[in-house]
Design a protein around this motif. Structure first.
Motif, PDB file in Angstrom:
ATOM      1  N   VAL A  95      15.400  12.058  69.093  1.00 17.24           N
ATOM      2  CA  VAL A  95      16.069  11.715  70.358  1.00 17.24           C
ATOM      3  C   VAL A  95      16.872  12.908  70.892  1.00 17.24           C
ATOM      4  CG1 VAL A  95      16.140   9.256  69.828  1.00 17.24           C
ATOM      5  CG2 VAL A  95      18.069  10.688  69.172  1.00 17.24           C
ATOM      6  N   PHE A  96      17.386  13.753  69.985  1.00 17.41           N
ATOM      7  CA  PHE A  96      18.127  14.948  70.409  1.00 17.41           C
ATOM      8  C   PHE A  96      17.212  15.884  71.197  1.00 17.41           C
ATOM      9  CE2 PHE A  96      20.194  19.011  70.159  1.00 17.41           C
ATOM     10  CZ  PHE A  96      21.550  18.737  70.082  1.00 17.41           C
ATOM     11  N   VAL A  97      16.021  16.132  70.659  1.00 21.90           N
ATOM     12  CA  VAL A  97      15.072  17.006  71.343  1.00 21.90           C
ATOM     13  C   VAL A  97      14.603  16.366  72.640  1.00 21.90           C
ATOM     14  CG1 VAL A  97      12.823  18.138  71.185  1.00 21.90           C
ATOM     15  CG2 VAL A  97      14.335  18.082  69.196  1.00 21.90           C
ATOM     16  N   MET A  98      14.399  15.059  72.620  1.00 25.66           N
ATOM     17  CA  MET A  98      13.999  14.345  73.832  1.00 25.66           C
ATOM     18  C   MET A  98      15.016  14.553  74.937  1.00 25.66           C
ATOM     19  SD  MET A  98      14.982  11.439  75.696  1.00 25.66           S
ATOM     20  CE  MET A  98      15.871  10.466  74.485  1.00 25.66           C
ATOM     21  N   ALA A  99      16.300  14.420  74.586  1.00 26.81           N
ATOM     22  CA  ALA A  99      17.367  14.600  75.575  1.00 26.81           C
ATOM     23  C   ALA A  99      17.402  16.042  76.081  1.00 26.81           C
ATOM     24  CB  ALA A  99      18.712  14.210  74.967  1.00 26.81           C
ATOM     25  N   TRP A 100      17.231  17.003  75.169  1.00 23.25           N
ATOM     26  CA  TRP A 100      17.209  18.421  75.555  1.00 23.25           C
ATOM     27  C   TRP A 100      16.064  18.705  76.511  1.00 23.25           C
ATOM     28  CZ3 TRP A 100      13.232  21.922  74.677  1.00 23.25           C
ATOM     29  CH2 TRP A 100      13.522  23.259  74.954  1.00 23.25           C
ATOM     30  N   TRP A 101      14.914  18.162  76.200  1.00 23.97           N
ATOM     31  CA  TRP A 101      13.694  18.412  76.980  1.00 23.97           C
ATOM     32  C   TRP A 101      13.845  17.872  78.402  1.00 23.97           C
ATOM     33  CZ3 TRP A 101       8.319  15.888  75.638  1.00 23.97           C
ATOM     34  CH2 TRP A 101       7.329  16.453  76.446  1.00 23.97           C
ATOM     35  N   PHE A 102      14.138  16.581  78.527  1.00 26.05           N
ATOM     36  CA  PHE A 102      14.256  15.974  79.849  1.00 26.05           C
ATOM     37  C   PHE A 102      15.504  16.460  80.586  1.00 26.05           C
ATOM     38  CE2 PHE A 102      11.307  12.925  77.922  1.00 26.05           C
ATOM     39  CZ  PHE A 102      10.367  12.819  78.944  1.00 26.05           C
ATOM     40  N   GLY A 103      16.565  16.732  79.834  1.00 25.63           N
ATOM     41  CA  GLY A 103      17.789  17.207  80.453  1.00 25.63           C
ATOM     42  C   GLY A 103      17.657  18.585  81.054  1.00 25.63           C
ATOM     43  N   ALA A 104      16.677  19.355  80.594  1.00 29.16           N
ATOM     44  CA  ALA A 104      16.480  20.716  81.101  1.00 29.16           C
ATOM     45  C   ALA A 104      15.763  20.750  82.447  1.00 29.16           C
ATOM     46  CB  ALA A 104      15.674  21.531  80.084  1.00 29.16           C
ATOM     47  N   LEU A 105      15.094  19.676  82.821  1.00 25.96           N
ATOM     48  CA  LEU A 105      14.224  19.710  84.001  1.00 25.96           C
ATOM     49  C   LEU A 105      14.996  19.972  85.297  1.00 25.96           C
ATOM     50  CD1 LEU A 105      11.745  16.820  83.121  1.00 25.96           C
ATOM     51  CD2 LEU A 105      11.523  19.271  82.709  1.00 25.96           C
TER      52      LEU A 105
END
Length: 235
Positions: free
Chosen positions: A157-167
């Motif tokens: 979930v941490f990576v998921m948040a990083w990924w989508f949060g970067a867009l």
């Protein structure tokens, strides 16, 4: 429906916090002037605040769903007290604390431009993200598994948040960054994403196998097939 919408709003605030945590230096109007708010600062604050409110709504909605007495049951002080002592209450409190600290930390950026404070700010935001990630291990099927499964879920979930949060930060950077800075930013993001998204998928597959009991269960059960569709879409 309220539970689903409020949960989605929390996810949005979670991702916004992650994007701001790791990209706020890159999306600032002037990288040498930290007193100038970034273009994304306002919408990040809004997202985190909405997530904070949605977290409370999610808790109340779950209370109402348990007692099955509508709004009156959802706001009953006795039932709210009982729910606070449950895993759902624990999740709500951790998320409320994490989101509140994140919101305060983001807001204080413009008042303390000193480098030591900037490091402290980054550390606090990362701590908030780990706290929010930890809440995913407190409920659901993974909460019944061991420590390794919980750690992998937090990574997932941490990576998921990083990924989508970067867009959004990356999109905003396209409007005002110079070509050289934008190229370096996108190249760095692509390099990091290649590793982190692979880690996200690996953790997801391992967790899926643990949840369905075996590799064959991924194909023979409805739960496993649903997870395979999700992973296919992500890939």
């Amino acid at each position: 429906m309220t539970v689903v919408v409020s949960k989605l709003m929390f996810y949005l605030g979670f991702a916004a916090t992650a994007g701001y945590t790791f990209f706020w230096r890159d999306i600032n109007d002037n990288s040498t002037n930290y007193t100038t708010p970034s273009y994304s600062a306002v919408w990040v604050k809004v997202c985190v605040f909405v997530a904070f409110i949605s977290n409370a709504v999610w808790f109340i909605a779950n209370t109402g769903a348990m007692v099955e007495e509508g709004i009156q049951g959802a706001l009953d002080p006795f039932m709210l007290k009982i729910m606070l002592s449950s895993p759902i209450g624990e999740v709500t409190l951790y998320r409320a604390g994490g989101l509140a600290v994140a919101l305060i930390t983001i807001y204080l950026l413009k008042f303390k431009p000193l480098k030591p404070f900037l490091r402290l700010k980054s550390c606090l935001l990362v701590l908030c993200l780990f706290t929010l990630s930890y809440t995913f291990t407190l409920t659901g099927h993974v909460s019944e598994l061991g420590s390794i499964a919980r750690i992998l879920l937090m990574v997932h979930v941490f990576v998921m948040a990083w990924w989508f949060g970067a867009l959004i930060p990356l999109k905003l950077s396209c409007h005002y960054q110079s070509y050289e800075k934008l190229y370096k930013l996108m190249d760095r993001f692509g390099t990091q994403a290649a590793v982190l998204v692979t880690l996200l998928l690996s953790a997801g597959i391992w967790l899926a196998i643990q949840l369905v009991g075996s590799f064959e269960g991924l194909f023979s059960s409805i739960y496993g097939q649903t997870l395979l569709v999700k992973m296919f879409l992500v890939t």
